[in-house]
Design a protein around this motif. Structure first.
Motif, PDB file in Angstrom:
ATOM      1  N   ARG A  63       0.802  -1.224   0.000  1.00 59.58           N
ATOM      2  CA  ARG A  63       0.000   0.000   0.000  1.00 59.58           C
ATOM      3  C   ARG A  63       0.840   1.283   0.000  1.00 59.58           C
ATOM      4  NH1 ARG A  63      -5.738   0.340   2.488  1.00 59.58           N
ATOM      5  NH2 ARG A  63      -6.697  -1.511   1.608  1.00 59.58           N
ATOM      6  N   PRO A  64       1.798   1.426   0.890  1.00 60.63           N
ATOM      7  CA  PRO A  64       2.584   2.675   0.864  1.00 60.63           C
ATOM      8  C   PRO A  64       3.306   2.882  -0.467  1.00 60.63           C
ATOM      9  CG  PRO A  64       2.955   1.512   2.924  1.00 60.63           C
ATOM     10  CD  PRO A  64       2.179   0.590   2.031  1.00 60.63           C
ATOM     11  N   MET A  65       3.813   1.805  -1.054  1.00 64.93           N
ATOM     12  CA  MET A  65       4.529   1.940  -2.325  1.00 64.93           C
ATOM     13  C   MET A  65       3.580   2.240  -3.481  1.00 64.93           C
ATOM     14  SD  MET A  65       7.567   1.875  -1.433  1.00 64.93           S
ATOM     15  CE  MET A  65       8.172   2.068  -3.080  1.00 64.93           C
ATOM     16  N   ILE A  66       2.378   1.677  -3.443  1.00 66.40           N
ATOM     17  CA  ILE A  66       1.383   2.002  -4.467  1.00 66.40           C
ATOM     18  C   ILE A  66       1.033   3.481  -4.372  1.00 66.40           C
ATOM     19  CG2 ILE A  66      -1.030   1.653  -5.161  1.00 66.40           C
ATOM     20  CD1 ILE A  66      -0.635  -1.336  -4.358  1.00 66.40           C
ATOM     21  N   ILE A  67       0.834   3.969  -3.163  1.00 68.78           N
ATOM     22  CA  ILE A  67       0.532   5.390  -2.979  1.00 68.78           C
ATOM     23  C   ILE A  67       1.698   6.235  -3.477  1.00 68.78           C
ATOM     24  CG2 ILE A  67       0.104   7.208  -1.273  1.00 68.78           C
ATOM     25  CD1 ILE A  67      -1.407   5.001   0.365  1.00 68.78           C
ATOM     26  N   PHE A  68       2.917   5.838  -3.149  1.00 68.30           N
ATOM     27  CA  PHE A  68       4.089   6.584  -3.610  1.00 68.30           C
ATOM     28  C   PHE A  68       4.097   6.704  -5.130  1.00 68.30           C
ATOM     29  CE2 PHE A  68       8.303   6.370  -5.524  1.00 68.30           C
ATOM     30  CZ  PHE A  68       8.860   7.553  -5.058  1.00 68.30           C
ATOM     31  N   TRP A  69       3.924   5.589  -5.828  1.00 63.30           N
ATOM     32  CA  TRP A  69       3.986   5.626  -7.290  1.00 63.30           C
ATOM     33  C   TRP A  69       2.813   6.387  -7.889  1.00 63.30           C
ATOM     34  CZ3 TRP A  69       8.201   5.323  -9.781  1.00 63.30           C
ATOM     35  CH2 TRP A  69       9.249   4.559  -9.272  1.00 63.30           C
ATOM     36  N   LEU A  70       1.648   6.275  -7.290  1.00 65.12           N
ATOM     37  CA  LEU A  70       0.500   7.017  -7.810  1.00 65.12           C
ATOM     38  C   LEU A  70       0.599   8.508  -7.482  1.00 65.12           C
ATOM     39  CD1 LEU A  70      -2.452   4.520  -7.260  1.00 65.12           C
ATOM     40  CD2 LEU A  70      -1.224   5.057  -9.379  1.00 65.12           C
ATOM     41  N   MET A  71       1.393   8.865  -6.488  1.00 64.81           N
ATOM     42  CA  MET A  71       1.661  10.283  -6.227  1.00 64.81           C
ATOM     43  C   MET A  71       2.459  10.882  -7.391  1.00 64.81           C
ATOM     44  SD  MET A  71       2.398  10.343  -2.063  1.00 64.81           S
ATOM     45  CE  MET A  71       3.847  11.299  -2.294  1.00 64.81           C
ATOM     46  N   GLN A  72       3.176  10.049  -8.131  1.00 65.33           N
ATOM     47  CA  GLN A  72       3.943  10.514  -9.283  1.00 65.33           C
ATOM     48  C   GLN A  72       3.036  10.762 -10.492  1.00 65.33           C
ATOM     49  OE1 GLN A  72       7.094  10.926  -8.145  1.00 65.33           O
ATOM     50  NE2 GLN A  72       6.270   9.863  -6.358  1.00 65.33           N
ATOM     51  N   GLY A  73       1.822  10.207 -10.456  1.00 65.39           N
ATOM     52  CA  GLY A  73       0.881  10.388 -11.549  1.00 65.39           C
ATOM     53  C   GLY A  73       0.085   9.126 -11.810  1.00 65.39           C
ATOM     54  N   THR A  74      -0.892   9.245 -12.673  1.00 66.40           N
ATOM     55  CA  THR A  74      -1.746   8.126 -13.050  1.00 66.40           C
ATOM     56  C   THR A  74      -0.896   7.021 -13.676  1.00 66.40           C
ATOM     57  OG1 THR A  74      -3.583   9.635 -13.412  1.00 66.40           O
ATOM     58  CG2 THR A  74      -3.717   7.490 -14.492  1.00 66.40           C
ATOM     59  N   ARG A  75      -1.235   5.788 -13.331  1.00 62.50           N
ATOM     60  CA  ARG A  75      -0.507   4.635 -13.856  1.00 62.50           C
ATOM     61  C   ARG A  75      -1.489   3.595 -14.381  1.00 62.50           C
ATOM     62  NH1 ARG A  75       3.659   7.269 -12.920  1.00 62.50           N
ATOM     63  NH2 ARG A  75       5.517   6.565 -11.875  1.00 62.50           N
ATOM     64  N   ARG A  76      -1.053   2.889 -15.402  1.00 59.66           N
ATOM     65  CA  ARG A  76      -1.768   1.702 -15.846  1.00 59.66           C
ATOM     66  C   ARG A  76      -1.266   0.526 -15.015  1.00 59.66           C
ATOM     67  NH1 ARG A  76      -2.145   1.735 -22.268  1.00 59.66           N
ATOM     68  NH2 ARG A  76      -3.498  -0.025 -21.805  1.00 59.66           N
ATOM     69  N   PHE A  77      -2.050  -0.549 -15.007  1.00 59.59           N
ATOM     70  CA  PHE A  77      -1.745  -1.695 -14.145  1.00 59.59           C
ATOM     71  C   PHE A  77      -0.336  -2.222 -14.370  1.00 59.59           C
ATOM     72  CE2 PHE A  77      -1.622  -6.088 -12.891  1.00 59.59           C
ATOM     73  CZ  PHE A  77      -2.306  -6.104 -11.679  1.00 59.59           C
ATOM     74  N   ASN A  78       0.017  -2.500 -15.620  1.00 57.78           N
ATOM     75  CA  ASN A  78       1.328  -3.097 -15.907  1.00 57.78           C
ATOM     76  C   ASN A  78       2.473  -2.154 -15.540  1.00 57.78           C
ATOM     77  OD1 ASN A  78       0.318  -5.553 -16.740  1.00 57.78           O
ATOM     78  ND2 ASN A  78       0.169  -4.916 -18.871  1.00 57.78           N
ATOM     79  N   GLN A  79       2.281  -0.852 -15.754  1.00 51.36           N
ATOM     80  CA  GLN A  79       3.316   0.105 -15.369  1.00 51.36           C
ATOM     81  C   GLN A  79       3.496   0.112 -13.859  1.00 51.36           C
ATOM     82  OE1 GLN A  79       5.470   2.062 -17.253  1.00 51.36           O
ATOM     83  NE2 GLN A  79       6.415   2.316 -15.252  1.00 51.36           N
TER      84      GLN A  79
END
Length: 103
Positions: free
Chosen positions: A21-37
């Motif tokens: 969860r924290p890492m998903i939030i971190f990466w989504l803070m960088q911007g919208t992502r597709r699942f594979n990215q």
């Protein structure tokens, strides 16, 4: 600590519980992502685990899923305002780790 404060702290921590969860939030803070990215960004998370975690985070109101209804499937994930509100918490955790894990 008052009972309601303890419960509030536990509730807040539940949004960040789990390995991903924290890492998903971190990466989504960088911007919208597709699942594979997102899966590539995280490295090491299985398809099943990421899918399950994203569904849980969507149910918690932290992540918004946008399905374009196309073939092949195109789905984007982004943080909701509630999810973005966790940014200061993650930044504080990062600062704490920088200060104390190098000791």
């Amino acid at each position: 600590m008052a009972d309601h404060q303890k419960c509030a702290a536990e509730a807040a921590l539940s949004f960040l519980s789990g390995k991903w969860r924290p890492m998903i939030i971190f990466w989504l803070m960088q911007g919208t992502r597709r699942f594979n990215q997102l899966q590539r960004d995280l490295g090491g998370v299985t398809h099943r685990t990421l899918s399950k975690t994203l569904k849980e985070m969507e149910a918690d109101g932290l992540v918004a899923r946008h399905d374009y209804g196309e073939i092949p499937p195109r789905v984007d994930y982004a943080l909701t305002p509630k999810g973005r509100s966790l940014a200061p918490v993650l930044e504080a955790m990062h600062a704490w780790a920088d200060a104390h894990l190098t000791e």
